[in-house]
Design a protein around this motif. Sequence first.
Motif, PDB file in Angstrom:
ATOM      1  N   ILE A  64       0.863  -1.315  -0.017  1.00 29.72           N
ATOM      2  CA  ILE A  64       0.054  -0.213  -0.040  1.00 29.72           C
ATOM      3  C   ILE A  64       0.872   1.228  -0.016  1.00 29.72           C
ATOM      4  CG2 ILE A  64      -1.531   1.328   1.116  1.00 29.72           C
ATOM      5  CD1 ILE A  64      -2.664  -1.253   2.557  1.00 29.72           C
ATOM      6  N   ASP A  65       0.537   2.215  -1.077  1.00 25.58           N
ATOM      7  CA  ASP A  65       1.438   3.241  -1.058  1.00 25.58           C
ATOM      8  C   ASP A  65       0.998   4.356  -0.005  1.00 25.58           C
ATOM      9  OD1 ASP A  65       3.249   5.368  -1.788  1.00 25.58           O
ATOM     10  OD2 ASP A  65       2.186   5.900  -3.531  1.00 25.58           O
ATOM     11  N   LEU A  66       1.640   4.453   1.007  1.00 27.02           N
ATOM     12  CA  LEU A  66       1.235   5.447   2.457  1.00 27.02           C
ATOM     13  C   LEU A  66       1.822   6.920   2.271  1.00 27.02           C
ATOM     14  CD1 LEU A  66       2.425   2.896   4.808  1.00 27.02           C
ATOM     15  CD2 LEU A  66       0.318   3.119   4.325  1.00 27.02           C
ATOM     16  N   LYS A  67       2.307   7.226   1.066  1.00 25.15           N
ATOM     17  CA  LYS A  67       2.807   8.646   0.844  1.00 25.15           C
ATOM     18  C   LYS A  67       1.705   9.488   1.034  1.00 25.15           C
ATOM     19  CE  LYS A  67       5.552  11.510  -2.306  1.00 25.15           C
ATOM     20  NZ  LYS A  67       6.129  11.507  -3.576  1.00 25.15           N
ATOM     21  N   GLY A  68       1.667  10.629   1.867  1.00 23.11           N
ATOM     22  CA  GLY A  68       0.439  11.854   1.960  1.00 23.11           C
ATOM     23  C   GLY A  68      -0.140  11.296   3.073  1.00 23.11           C
ATOM     24  N   ILE A  69      -0.292  10.420   3.595  1.00 21.79           N
ATOM     25  CA  ILE A  69      -1.130   9.896   4.744  1.00 21.79           C
ATOM     26  C   ILE A  69      -0.570  10.895   6.011  1.00 21.79           C
ATOM     27  CG2 ILE A  69      -1.795   8.191   6.330  1.00 21.79           C
ATOM     28  CD1 ILE A  69      -1.620   6.296   4.022  1.00 21.79           C
ATOM     29  N   LYS A  70      -1.690  11.424   6.703  1.00 21.25           N
ATOM     30  CA  LYS A  70      -1.455  12.118   7.811  1.00 21.25           C
ATOM     31  C   LYS A  70      -2.005  11.215   9.257  1.00 21.25           C
ATOM     32  CE  LYS A  70      -1.570  16.556   5.642  1.00 21.25           C
ATOM     33  NZ  LYS A  70      -1.758  18.042   5.759  1.00 21.25           N
ATOM     34  N   ILE A  71      -0.999  11.252   9.960  1.00 18.80           N
ATOM     35  CA  ILE A  71      -1.494  10.279  11.340  1.00 18.80           C
ATOM     36  C   ILE A  71      -0.958  11.199  12.498  1.00 18.80           C
ATOM     37  CG2 ILE A  71      -1.778   7.986  10.404  1.00 18.80           C
ATOM     38  CD1 ILE A  71       1.150   7.630  11.484  1.00 18.80           C
ATOM     39  N   GLY A  72      -1.815  11.726  13.196  1.00 20.27           N
ATOM     40  CA  GLY A  72      -1.559  12.660  14.249  1.00 20.27           C
ATOM     41  C   GLY A  72      -0.863  13.787  13.886  1.00 20.27           C
ATOM     42  N   ARG A  73       0.669  13.924  14.430  1.00 18.97           N
ATOM     43  CA  ARG A  73       1.269  14.974  14.204  1.00 18.97           C
ATOM     44  C   ARG A  73       2.257  14.726  12.928  1.00 18.97           C
ATOM     45  NH1 ARG A  73       2.796  18.604  19.389  1.00 18.97           N
ATOM     46  NH2 ARG A  73       4.318  19.110  17.804  1.00 18.97           N
ATOM     47  N   LEU A  74       2.073  13.519  12.347  1.00 19.53           N
ATOM     48  CA  LEU A  74       3.145  13.092  11.364  1.00 19.53           C
ATOM     49  C   LEU A  74       2.435  12.963  10.141  1.00 19.53           C
ATOM     50  CD1 LEU A  74       4.324   9.894  13.264  1.00 19.53           C
ATOM     51  CD2 LEU A  74       5.355  12.200  13.086  1.00 19.53           C
TER      52      LEU A  74
END
Length: 155
Positions: A64-74
């Motif tokens: 799964i391409d995870l590029k650009g995903i925002k999780i919390g402060r990351l």
Amino acid sequence: MTRLARVDMDSVAPLLPGDKVAGRVAAKGEHFEWAPTLAGKVHSSDPLMTRAPTAQELGQPAFIDLKGIKIGRLTVIGIAAEVVSSNGQNWVVRCVCGAYETRKARYIKACVAGDNPGATEPMCDWCHQTRRLQMGRCNPKKAAAATEAIMEACR
């Protein structure tokens, strides 16, 4: 050198008042080098090298391409180019504080699914350490030793 020079700031910080003036005074104290606690993890203030997914990776159904995903402060920037490990793929993430770190794909996927591996909001290790000190959480043995050293120095 006084006996207080042996006391580290991580132990004393929860004992100090947390207002603006105290912060300015404490900021002029001794410098310490901080490093992430996990081996194989990279923490940097400079951007880390990333690479595009290979054709072989894109062909795998589990990728799964995870590029650009925002999780919390990351925010996920891309796949880490220079950090290689045998137990999962490393992704470069950027914290809102400006620091860059590496995280495993399984950590990012777990946070997206709502199964946060940590009890707090996802953030870089430096922000996590700072938040712990602001909330007064510290190692009780170190804090007790620091208190004892301060009391002994005052005698």
